[in-house]
Design a protein around this motif. Structure first.
Motif, mmCIF file in Angstrom:
data_model
loop_
_atom_site.group_PDB
_atom_site.id
_atom_site.type_symbol
_atom_site.label_atom_id
_atom_site.label_comp_id
_atom_site.label_asym_id
_atom_site.label_seq_id
_atom_site.Cartn_x
_atom_site.Cartn_y
_atom_site.Cartn_z
ATOM 1 N N PHE A 337 0.779 -1.341 0.092
ATOM 2 C CA PHE A 337 -0.151 -0.066 -0.103
ATOM 3 C C PHE A 337 0.904 1.331 0.054
ATOM 4 O O PHE A 337 1.821 1.388 1.002
ATOM 5 C CB PHE A 337 -0.981 -0.058 1.255
ATOM 6 N N LEU A 338 0.698 2.201 -0.769
ATOM 7 C CA LEU A 338 1.148 3.562 -0.878
ATOM 8 C C LEU A 338 0.221 4.618 -0.561
ATOM 9 O O LEU A 338 -0.536 4.772 -1.303
ATOM 10 C CB LEU A 338 1.864 3.793 -2.272
ATOM 11 N N PHE A 339 0.441 4.862 0.747
ATOM 12 C CA PHE A 339 -0.800 6.038 1.148
ATOM 13 C C PHE A 339 -0.176 7.374 0.799
ATOM 14 O O PHE A 339 1.066 7.703 0.386
ATOM 15 C CB PHE A 339 -0.981 5.626 2.708
ATOM 16 N N LEU A 340 -1.278 8.439 0.858
ATOM 17 C CA LEU A 340 -0.914 9.914 0.518
ATOM 18 C C LEU A 340 -0.229 9.829 -0.655
ATOM 19 O O LEU A 340 0.960 10.684 -0.754
ATOM 20 C CB LEU A 340 -0.103 10.291 1.690
ATOM 21 N N THR A 341 -0.473 9.093 -1.648
ATOM 22 C CA THR A 341 0.116 9.259 -2.971
ATOM 23 C C THR A 341 -1.001 9.224 -4.129
ATOM 24 O O THR A 341 -1.995 8.555 -3.792
ATOM 25 C CB THR A 341 0.752 7.790 -3.162
ATOM 26 N N ASN A 342 -0.807 10.043 -5.139
ATOM 27 C CA ASN A 342 -1.729 10.208 -6.199
ATOM 28 C C ASN A 342 -1.025 10.237 -7.325
ATOM 29 O O ASN A 342 -0.188 10.961 -7.825
ATOM 30 C CB ASN A 342 -2.487 11.686 -5.719
ATOM 31 N N PRO A 343 -1.672 9.348 -8.285
ATOM 32 C CA PRO A 343 -0.884 9.549 -9.815
ATOM 33 C C PRO A 343 -1.137 10.819 -10.520
ATOM 34 O O PRO A 343 -2.328 11.500 -10.448
ATOM 35 C CB PRO A 343 -1.896 8.465 -10.627
ATOM 36 N N LYS A 351 5.156 0.936 -28.562
ATOM 37 C CA LYS A 351 3.945 0.288 -28.677
ATOM 38 C C LYS A 351 2.777 0.869 -28.046
ATOM 39 O O LYS A 351 1.611 0.037 -27.967
ATOM 40 C CB LYS A 351 4.190 -1.250 -28.779
ATOM 41 N N ARG A 352 2.903 1.764 -27.417
ATOM 42 C CA ARG A 352 1.747 2.268 -26.629
ATOM 43 C C ARG A 352 1.473 1.366 -25.322
ATOM 44 O O ARG A 352 0.368 1.358 -24.891
ATOM 45 C CB ARG A 352 0.588 2.688 -27.074
ATOM 46 N N TRP A 353 2.354 0.554 -24.850
ATOM 47 C CA TRP A 353 2.123 -0.124 -23.718
ATOM 48 C C TRP A 353 2.608 0.705 -22.407
ATOM 49 O O TRP A 353 3.616 1.288 -22.275
ATOM 50 C CB TRP A 353 2.643 -1.543 -23.808
ATOM 51 N N VAL A 354 1.744 0.523 -21.156
ATOM 52 C CA VAL A 354 2.213 1.190 -20.032
ATOM 53 C C VAL A 354 3.345 0.806 -19.583
ATOM 54 O O VAL A 354 3.907 -0.413 -19.661
ATOM 55 C CB VAL A 354 1.279 0.811 -18.940
ATOM 56 N N THR A 355 4.491 1.616 -18.968
ATOM 57 C CA THR A 355 5.662 1.324 -18.466
ATOM 58 C C THR A 355 6.004 1.742 -17.179
ATOM 59 O O THR A 355 6.603 1.304 -16.202
ATOM 60 C CB THR A 355 6.846 1.883 -19.455
ATOM 61 N N SER A 356 5.210 2.847 -16.869
ATOM 62 C CA SER A 356 5.520 3.507 -15.409
ATOM 63 C C SER A 356 4.165 4.442 -15.251
ATOM 64 O O SER A 356 3.484 4.843 -15.963
ATOM 65 C CB SER A 356 6.673 4.326 -15.426
ATOM 66 N N ILE A 357 4.038 4.765 -13.862
ATOM 67 C CA ILE A 357 3.065 5.681 -13.406
ATOM 68 C C ILE A 357 3.800 6.721 -12.416
ATOM 69 O O ILE A 357 4.340 6.394 -11.721
ATOM 70 C CB ILE A 357 1.836 4.985 -12.615
ATOM 71 N N THR A 358 3.589 7.942 -12.754
ATOM 72 C CA THR A 358 4.115 9.119 -11.951
ATOM 73 C C THR A 358 3.029 9.509 -10.960
ATOM 74 O O THR A 358 2.127 9.940 -11.283
ATOM 75 C CB THR A 358 4.623 10.062 -12.865
ATOM 76 N N CYS A 359 3.656 9.730 -9.879
ATOM 77 C CA CYS A 359 2.704 9.979 -8.563
ATOM 78 C C CYS A 359 3.277 11.331 -7.900
ATOM 79 O O CYS A 359 4.634 11.343 -7.600
ATOM 80 C CB CYS A 359 2.475 8.845 -7.717
ATOM 81 N N GLU A 360 2.435 11.898 -7.179
ATOM 82 C CA GLU A 360 2.922 12.997 -6.208
ATOM 83 C C GLU A 360 2.341 12.613 -4.941
ATOM 84 O O GLU A 360 1.466 11.920 -4.592
ATOM 85 C CB GLU A 360 2.501 14.363 -6.427
ATOM 86 N N LYS A 361 3.310 13.044 -3.811
ATOM 87 C CA LYS A 361 3.084 12.893 -2.331
ATOM 88 C C LYS A 361 1.910 13.746 -2.042
ATOM 89 O O LYS A 361 1.796 15.034 -2.568
ATOM 90 C CB LYS A 361 4.334 12.915 -1.575
ATOM 91 N N MET A 362 0.979 13.418 -0.979
ATOM 92 C CA MET A 362 -0.127 14.173 -0.664
ATOM 93 C C MET A 362 0.109 14.577 0.584
ATOM 94 O O MET A 362 0.600 13.484 1.653
ATOM 95 C CB MET A 362 -1.568 13.546 -1.050
ATOM 96 N N LYS A 363 -0.598 15.405 1.483
ATOM 97 C CA LYS A 363 -0.865 15.739 2.965
ATOM 98 C C LYS A 363 -2.332 15.820 3.048
ATOM 99 O O LYS A 363 -3.083 16.256 1.985
ATOM 100 C CB LYS A 363 -0.044 16.943 3.426
ATOM 101 N N LEU A 364 -2.823 15.580 4.187
ATOM 102 C CA LEU A 364 -4.351 15.938 4.619
ATOM 103 C C LEU A 364 -4.490 17.301 5.155
ATOM 104 O O LEU A 364 -3.853 17.762 5.917
ATOM 105 C CB LEU A 364 -4.930 15.001 5.538
#
Ligand code: FAD
Ligand code: SF4
Length: 464
Positions: A337-343, A351-364
């Protein structure tokens, strides 16, 4: 003499290392001895606080008393006065926020295992008392016909209640398989499909007719049902099957799924079986975005297909909306689980296949309209997570097909059908609605409660 143990009897489960590679049911159910021991933890409170938060008002102490007395069939009869799908609800209801959340034993120690006892009683009944389904009820030929759209929990509950009152009920279902989310969404390892079909067979045994492969709004309209179809009233229980996306760059790459599509391929079309004609992408590193039951189910299915799985959730563990048991089981199965994280974006190859997802950290931050703390991005905190499959489990809304083809049906901006909260009456005469089609994605028991209340209202409308 009550059993004053502070802990619930533990539910036997499949070993996590074994089950994370199979689709067999994870929780194995109480034995007779465990059920008797757990039932003895109930204090038979006079004011029944546990009943208050049960959306269908099951007389919980009454059925637990029958278990404690060793009369499991009587316990089943007691539950089934209120709930027509106890084997399902005992498995999937979020008891911790409903009946068990109010149980007096939970003030000091764990609450009584009400859900586990409900499941025990229903399974015992199915195994020993009712191998061939429910009792036939003759429709009263003097009563008019009622149509139900959708065979999910709301439609099944509405149809069952109307059949008990003697109405000839026809359920129209768009898919080739009945059960709604119970069949195409919730995985086999949480809710075996044989149980869902057995409950539906019992309903058919009471005289309810089910016509599948019929899309209302395309094959037939609500007007067709009310006019040429000869139905006096219609209940819309068409659910909320339209998935939401984030609208971030890269969401249309190959290997990005909505959780609905991913789960439908697996649960309904059995894509995980060798020889299945439905393909599924076996990602090696799967990222699942979201924190509800749907996210847990998608993650656990991907794990069973052999992936390393990460759940990305923008709030903290405390705010996870999924059932506590599903979160615990997901962790035991090795899901990270990666909490406080948003793509923020998804990248792909030539070939247009997914290789990675970039996320930023969040705070409440401050609470939002839902009352939960609003997550806010932390500037400059972006990280790249390697992934060859991304599953979006961000919620769903009702499909506009029925509302856009039914004159006089008022809807909310987000697509939910507007009804009277108490009885499901819509703005269109003779048309009632309930379940996710009205509330948006919610729970099985709330959908059933809405179906039952609408059945009462339809009966009153027809007989007035
Ligand atoms: P649905 O179950 O969605 O059924 C609607 C039916 O209507 C479907 O069969 C659909 O094919 C049919 N239909 C739609 N449009 C038409 C049309 N135009 N014509 C004819 N038929 C139509 N809830 C819990 O309580 N516990 C859980 O653990 C849980 N886990 C979940 C996991 C997943 C993956 C998902 C997706 C949901 C989960 N839920 C859970 C939520 C719960 O399943 C739903 O709230 C519930 O099924 C809603 O019931 P419903 O009858 O309103 O709709
Ligand atoms: Fe039993 Fe708990 Fe309900 Fe009291 S609140 S009657 S102890 S289940």
């Amino acid at each position: 003499m009550a059993n004053m143990s502070l802990e619930k009897n533990k539910m036997p489960v499949q070993d996590p290392a074994v089950r994370s590679a199979n689709f067999l049911e994870v929780a194995l159910g109480y034995t007779k001895e465990q059920a008797l021991d757990e039932a003895a933890r109930c204090l038979q409170c006079k004011n029944k606080p546990c009943v208050e938060d049960c959306p269908v008002n099951i007389d919980i102490p009454a059925f637990i008393a029958e278990i404690a007395a060793g009369d499991f069939e009587k316990a089943y009869q007691s539950i089934s006065q209120y709930n027509s799908l106890p084997a399902i609800c005992g498995r999937v209801c979020p008891q911790e926020t409903q009946c068990e959340g109010k149980c007096i034993r939970g003030k000091k120690g764990e609450p009584v295992g009400i859900g586990r006892l409900e499941r025990f009683v229903a399974d015992y009944h199915n195994e020993y008392s009712n191998p061939s389904g429910g009792a036939e009820i003759q429709a009263d030929s003097a009563k008019p016909k009622v149509a139900v759209i959708g065979s999910g929990p709301s439609g099944l509950a509405c149809a069952g209640s109307l059949a008990k009152k003697g109405y000839a009920v026809t359920i129209f279902e768009a898919l080739h398989v009945t059960g709604g989310v119970l069949s195409y969404g919730i995985p086999e390892f949480r809710l075996p499909k044989s149980i869902v079909q057995k409950e539906i067979e019992a309903l058919k045994g009471t005289g309810v007719e089910i016509i599948s492969n019929t899309v209302i709004g395309k094959t037939l309209s609500v007007d067709d049902l009310l006019n040429s179809g000869g139905y006096k009233a219609v209940f819309i229980g068409s659910g909320a099957g339209l998935p939401k996306f984030m609208n971030i760059p890269g969401e249309n790459l190959n290997g990005v799924y909505s959780a609905n599509e991913f789960l439908t391929r697996i649960n309904l079309m059995k894509a995980y079986l060798d020889g299945s004609t439905t393909p599924i992408h076996h990602g090696k590193k799967v990222a699942v975005v979201g924190g509800g039951n749907v996210a847990m189910d998608a993650a656990r299915c991907a794990r069973r297909l052999g992936a390393e799985v990460t759940i990305i959730y923008r709030r903290t563990e405390k705010e996870l909306p999924a059932r506590a048991e599903e979160v615990e089981h997901a962790k035991e199965e090795g899901i990270v689980f990666l909490f406080l994280t948003n793509p923020v974006s998804i990248a792909g190859n030539e070939k247009r296949w997914v290789t990675s997802i970039t996320c930023e950290k969040m705070k409440l931050g401050e609470p939002d309209a839902s009352g939960r703390a609003r997550p806010e991005p932390i500037v400059g905190s972006e990280t790249v997570i390697e992934s060859d499959c991304v599953i979006m489990a961000l919620g769903t809304s009702p499909n506009p097909l029925i509302s856009s083809t039914t004159a006089g049906l008022d809807i909310q901006k987000w697509g939910g059908i507007i009804t009277d909260e108490q009885d499901g009456k819509t703005s269109r005469e003779g048309v009632y609605a309930g379940g996710d089609a009205v509330t948006g994605a919610a729970t099985v028991i709330l959908a059933m409660g809405a179906g039952k209340r609408a059945a009462e209202a339809i009966d009153a409308y027809i007989t007035e």
